[in-house]
Scaffold this motif. Sequence first.
Motif, short mmCIF file in Angstrom:
data_model
loop_
_atom_site.label_atom_id
_atom_site.label_comp_id
_atom_site.label_asym_id
_atom_site.label_seq_id
_atom_site.Cartn_x
_atom_site.Cartn_y
_atom_site.Cartn_z
N SER A 1 0.69 -1.22 -0.13
CA SER A 1 0.08 -0.03 -0.09
C SER A 1 0.94 1.29 0.12
O SER A 1 2.18 1.34 0.56
CB SER A 1 -0.98 0.01 1.21
N SER A 2 0.32 2.25 -0.63
CA SER A 2 1.27 3.45 -0.68
C SER A 2 1.25 4.34 0.90
O SER A 2 2.35 4.49 1.08
CB SER A 2 0.55 4.62 -1.59
N SER A 3 0.27 3.89 1.58
CA SER A 3 0.40 4.63 2.97
C SER A 3 1.45 3.76 3.76
O SER A 3 2.05 4.36 4.52
CB SER A 3 -1.07 4.15 3.75
N GLU B 1 1.04 1.25 -7.12
CA GLU B 1 0.43 0.87 -8.70
C GLU B 1 0.08 -0.35 -8.98
O GLU B 1 0.52 -1.17 -9.26
CB GLU B 1 1.55 1.42 -9.77
N GLU B 2 -1.41 -0.65 -8.57
CA GLU B 2 -1.84 -2.02 -8.57
C GLU B 2 -1.12 -3.11 -7.56
O GLU B 2 -1.13 -4.31 -8.10
CB GLU B 2 -1.98 -2.39 -10.10
N GLU B 3 -0.59 -2.59 -6.51
CA GLU B 3 0.34 -3.57 -5.76
C GLU B 3 -0.49 -4.63 -4.92
O GLU B 3 -0.27 -5.55 -4.46
CB GLU B 3 1.38 -2.96 -5.08
N PHE B 4 -1.79 -3.66 -4.58
CA PHE B 4 -2.86 -4.60 -3.73
C PHE B 4 -3.93 -5.24 -4.37
O PHE B 4 -4.31 -6.34 -4.11
CB PHE B 4 -3.24 -3.73 -2.63
N GLU B 5 -4.33 -4.34 -5.43
CA GLU B 5 -5.25 -5.08 -6.28
C GLU B 5 -5.42 -4.46 -7.66
O GLU B 5 -5.17 -3.29 -7.75
CB GLU B 5 -6.60 -4.80 -5.50
N VAL B 6 -5.26 -5.34 -8.68
CA VAL B 6 -5.38 -4.88 -9.96
C VAL B 6 -6.28 -3.99 -10.37
O VAL B 6 -7.64 -4.01 -10.04
CB VAL B 6 -5.31 -6.00 -10.97
N GLY B 7 -5.98 -3.05 -11.04
CA GLY B 7 -7.16 -1.79 -11.38
C GLY B 7 -7.16 -0.57 -10.35
O GLY B 7 -7.58 0.45 -10.84
N ARG C 1 3.26 -11.70 -2.17
CA ARG C 1 2.84 -11.17 -3.37
C ARG C 1 1.39 -11.02 -3.16
O ARG C 1 0.73 -12.02 -2.96
CB ARG C 1 3.37 -12.11 -4.61
N GLN C 2 0.71 -9.89 -3.54
CA GLN C 2 -0.86 -9.58 -3.66
C GLN C 2 -1.11 -9.63 -5.12
O GLN C 2 -2.24 -10.16 -5.42
CB GLN C 2 -1.05 -8.26 -2.82
N THR C 3 -0.39 -9.32 -5.81
CA THR C 3 -0.77 -9.15 -7.28
C THR C 3 0.49 -9.22 -8.34
O THR C 3 1.64 -9.48 -7.65
CB THR C 3 -1.25 -7.53 -7.81
N PRO C 4 0.65 -9.29 -9.29
CA PRO C 4 1.84 -9.28 -10.27
C PRO C 4 2.63 -8.36 -9.90
O PRO C 4 3.80 -8.06 -10.39
CB PRO C 4 1.25 -9.67 -11.94
N TYR C 5 2.36 -7.07 -9.46
CA TYR C 5 2.98 -6.13 -9.50
C TYR C 5 3.50 -5.53 -8.11
O TYR C 5 4.19 -4.47 -7.73
CB TYR C 5 2.07 -4.72 -9.87
#
Length: 251
Positions: free
Chosen positions: A132-134, A184-190, A156-160
Amino acid sequence: MRSVSIAMDVLECFTRNHEVGATQIARELGIAKSTASRMLSVLASRGLLERRGSGRYRLGLRLFEYGQLAADRLLLKEMGLPVLAELRDQISETVQLGIPLGADVLYVDRLEGTHGLRFHTEAFRKVPGHSSSSGKAIAAFNPFVARAVLSAGLARQTPYTIVDSERYRQVLATIHERGWACSEEEFEVGLSSIAAPVLLARNGRTQAVAAISIAGPTQRVLGGRSEGIATAVQRATRSLSQALSRVAEVE
């Protein structure tokens, strides 16, 4: 439940006594001395009590930390709400106030944006700090949080999601230099977000105690608006940091 009740009764004894031993606890609570001794030992092992050389106990620093956390959270919510409201009205996206909770970020307040996207599910209440950014904004300005995150592991939460510890440290260094973080889409894509730390001076050291973030669809948050959003979020966190500092000075 009986064990929990006894533990609370044991802690209550310390509101009347500076230091207490198992014999006195057993007498006051009407329980076996062996039960009192085991309960004191367990509470001490978790930092809630401190064992003295005499075999007696006194309240531990962990309780002070819990009390400080509770006070901080109440104060943050109270003073943060008008700041969040102003930022939400300015950006029209969901704004969040997050605090560190071990290796995670707990969002203690959230104002939804005006575009219809909602974050009501429990999955968005507490999130891994590294994705998360926070979480990254706080960790970049609080070494204790950074260590907690690295110790917990970068799942890993997403590919990013950043899962390499060295890469994570490099990202924190960049965030510390520029003053804001991005997920950038690190927790949920989109979905993406931008956050900045709420800083407070304590014991001669300035560190992050919370973060304010803007979250929404990646295209709206990062598609050409990132610099403007980052500037707005930093302005909001400076405002909240200054307000908290004024209160701390009075206290």
